[in-house]
Design a protein around this motif. Structure first.
Motif, PDB file in Angstrom:
ATOM      1  N   MET A  39       1.010  -1.151  -0.060  1.00 48.17           N
ATOM      2  CA  MET A  39      -0.016  -0.123   0.080  1.00 48.17           C
ATOM      3  C   MET A  39       0.972   1.292  -0.129  1.00 48.17           C
ATOM      4  N   GLY A  40       0.496   2.230  -1.025  1.00 46.75           N
ATOM      5  CA  GLY A  40       1.433   3.526  -0.926  1.00 46.75           C
ATOM      6  C   GLY A  40       1.028   4.393   0.162  1.00 46.75           C
ATOM      7  N   GLU A  41       2.008   5.453   0.232  1.00 46.24           N
ATOM      8  CA  GLU A  41       1.834   6.456   1.332  1.00 46.24           C
ATOM      9  C   GLU A  41       0.497   7.267   0.834  1.00 46.24           C
ATOM     10  N   ARG A  42      -0.298   7.462   2.016  1.00 44.86           N
ATOM     11  CA  ARG A  42      -1.403   8.246   1.617  1.00 44.86           C
ATOM     12  C   ARG A  42      -1.230   9.632   2.290  1.00 44.86           C
ATOM     13  N   PRO A  43      -1.910  10.670   1.454  1.00 50.74           N
ATOM     14  CA  PRO A  43      -1.848  11.986   1.692  1.00 50.74           C
ATOM     15  C   PRO A  43      -2.542  12.042   3.039  1.00 50.74           C
ATOM     16  N   ILE A  44      -2.002  13.349   3.588  1.00 46.22           N
ATOM     17  CA  ILE A  44      -2.454  13.747   5.051  1.00 46.22           C
ATOM     18  C   ILE A  44      -3.301  14.946   4.814  1.00 46.22           C
ATOM     19  N   LEU A  45      -4.305  15.145   5.426  1.00 43.01           N
ATOM     20  CA  LEU A  45      -5.107  16.397   5.275  1.00 43.01           C
ATOM     21  C   LEU A  45      -5.032  16.972   6.671  1.00 43.01           C
ATOM     22  N   ASN A  46      -4.896  18.367   6.878  1.00 42.38           N
ATOM     23  CA  ASN A  46      -5.287  18.945   8.095  1.00 42.38           C
ATOM     24  C   ASN A  46      -6.441  19.652   8.036  1.00 42.38           C
ATOM     25  N   LEU A  47      -6.987  19.926   9.403  1.00 41.08           N
ATOM     26  CA  LEU A  47      -8.455  20.159   9.319  1.00 41.08           C
ATOM     27  C   LEU A  47      -8.125  21.204  10.608  1.00 41.08           C
ATOM     28  N   ARG A  48      -8.787  22.652  10.302  1.00 40.61           N
ATOM     29  CA  ARG A  48      -9.014  23.350  11.571  1.00 40.61           C
ATOM     30  C   ARG A  48     -10.198  23.478  12.167  1.00 40.61           C
ATOM     31  N   VAL A  49     -10.537  23.297  13.417  1.00 42.22           N
ATOM     32  CA  VAL A  49     -11.666  23.511  13.942  1.00 42.22           C
ATOM     33  C   VAL A  49     -11.880  24.371  15.077  1.00 42.22           C
ATOM     34  N   GLU A  50     -12.916  24.662  15.910  1.00 40.27           N
ATOM     35  CA  GLU A  50     -12.717  25.423  16.981  1.00 40.27           C
ATOM     36  C   GLU A  50     -12.661  24.279  18.203  1.00 40.27           C
ATOM     37  N   GLU A  51     -11.894  25.001  19.232  1.00 39.30           N
ATOM     38  CA  GLU A  51     -11.873  24.118  20.362  1.00 39.30           C
ATOM     39  C   GLU A  51     -12.974  23.334  20.928  1.00 39.30           C
ATOM     40  N   GLY A  52     -13.954  23.959  20.734  1.00 42.20           N
ATOM     41  CA  GLY A  52     -15.430  23.435  21.284  1.00 42.20           C
ATOM     42  C   GLY A  52     -15.868  22.273  20.555  1.00 42.20           C
ATOM     43  N   LYS A  53     -15.664  22.492  19.219  1.00 38.10           N
ATOM     44  CA  LYS A  53     -15.984  21.449  18.086  1.00 38.10           C
ATOM     45  C   LYS A  53     -15.118  20.157  18.339  1.00 38.10           C
ATOM     46  N   LYS A  54     -13.924  20.479  18.634  1.00 45.85           N
ATOM     47  CA  LYS A  54     -12.892  19.288  18.641  1.00 45.85           C
ATOM     48  C   LYS A  54     -13.400  18.500  19.983  1.00 45.85           C
ATOM     49  N   GLU A  55     -13.585  19.282  20.991  1.00 44.18           N
ATOM     50  CA  GLU A  55     -14.184  18.832  22.367  1.00 44.18           C
ATOM     51  C   GLU A  55     -15.541  17.742  22.039  1.00 44.18           C
ATOM     52  N   GLU A  56     -16.273  18.304  21.263  1.00 42.05           N
ATOM     53  CA  GLU A  56     -17.634  17.698  21.104  1.00 42.05           C
ATOM     54  C   GLU A  56     -17.344  16.436  20.224  1.00 42.05           C
ATOM     55  N   TRP A  57     -16.394  16.460  19.329  1.00 46.77           N
ATOM     56  CA  TRP A  57     -16.112  15.405  18.658  1.00 46.77           C
ATOM     57  C   TRP A  57     -15.295  14.268  19.405  1.00 46.77           C
ATOM     58  N   ASN A  58     -14.424  14.487  20.171  1.00 46.80           N
ATOM     59  CA  ASN A  58     -14.030  13.942  20.958  1.00 46.80           C
ATOM     60  C   ASN A  58     -14.644  13.198  22.127  1.00 46.80           C
ATOM     61  N   GLU A  59     -15.718  13.703  22.856  1.00 42.51           N
ATOM     62  CA  GLU A  59     -16.646  13.158  23.430  1.00 42.51           C
ATOM     63  C   GLU A  59     -17.506  12.034  22.951  1.00 42.51           C
ATOM     64  N   PHE A  60     -17.848  12.396  21.627  1.00 44.68           N
ATOM     65  CA  PHE A  60     -18.606  11.454  20.868  1.00 44.68           C
ATOM     66  C   PHE A  60     -17.609   9.975  20.621  1.00 44.68           C
ATOM     67  N   ILE A  61     -16.397  10.391  20.263  1.00 48.79           N
ATOM     68  CA  ILE A  61     -15.520   9.294  19.911  1.00 48.79           C
ATOM     69  C   ILE A  61     -15.344   8.463  21.269  1.00 48.79           C
ATOM     70  N   GLU A  62     -14.872   9.106  22.371  1.00 48.62           N
ATOM     71  CA  GLU A  62     -14.715   8.387  23.390  1.00 48.62           C
ATOM     72  C   GLU A  62     -15.818   7.655  24.392  1.00 48.62           C
ATOM     73  N   ASN A  63     -17.168   8.352  23.959  1.00 50.62           N
ATOM     74  CA  ASN A  63     -18.218   7.689  24.881  1.00 50.62           C
ATOM     75  C   ASN A  63     -19.571   7.291  24.057  1.00 50.62           C
ATOM     76  N   GLU A  64     -19.498   7.647  22.920  1.00 48.40           N
ATOM     77  CA  GLU A  64     -21.041   7.351  22.255  1.00 48.40           C
ATOM     78  C   GLU A  64     -20.779   6.254  21.199  1.00 48.40           C
ATOM     79  N   HIS A  65     -19.875   6.241  20.560  1.00 49.06           N
ATOM     80  CA  HIS A  65     -19.686   5.222  19.417  1.00 49.06           C
ATOM     81  C   HIS A  65     -18.475   4.498  19.468  1.00 49.06           C
TER      82      HIS A  65
END
Length: 131
Positions: free
Chosen positions: A1-27
């Motif tokens: 498998m070849g090297e995959r490109p990396i994408l950077n994403l900028r989000v607000e701190e609150g959005k990052k916390e919301e996503w993190n909460e979902f990842i850790e506790n909900e799904h």
């Protein structure tokens, strides 16, 4: 498998916390930001592409399901109505229970006098009729 490109994403701190909460506790199947973003973007693209066809299909499915539920509700209503209309036929009174007990006792014990059970002289026919 070849090297995959990396994408950077900028989000607000609150959005990052919301996503993190979902990842850790909900799904349980999504355990990284990458998995969350990939699944979300894929789902968005699929939904976007199918919206035109989906509207007509969804309306038909909803109407069919609604009709099915409406019929089941009517059937349930009719069943309850039949029970209510016939509930006197199914009602068991204390006298019925006493009469059944007396009949059972007569099977095992000879000589029980039905007149002494209710305190008033009563024939077998009066017991059966519920008089």
């Amino acid at each position: 498998m070849g090297e995959r490109p990396i994408l950077n994403l900028r989000v607000e701190e609150g959005k990052k916390e919301e996503w993190n909460e979902f990842i850790e506790n909900e799904h349980p199947d999504i355990n990284t930001y990458t998995a969350l973003i990939k699944r979300s973007v894929d789902q968005y693209i699929r939904q976007w592409r199918s919206d035109d066809d989906k509207d007509a299909l969804d309306e038909e499915l909803i109407l069919d399901r609604f009709s099915e539920l409406e019929k089941r509700l009517q059937d349930t209503h009719n069943g309850v109505r039949a029970i209510q209309d016939n509930q006197d036929e199914y009602r068991i009174t204390e006298d019925d229970i006493q009469y059944a007990a007396v009949l059972a006792n007569e099977e095992f014990w000879e000589g029980i006098d039905l007149d002494t059970v209710s305190g008033e002289p009563t024939s077998r026919e009066e017991w059966r009729r519920g008089d």
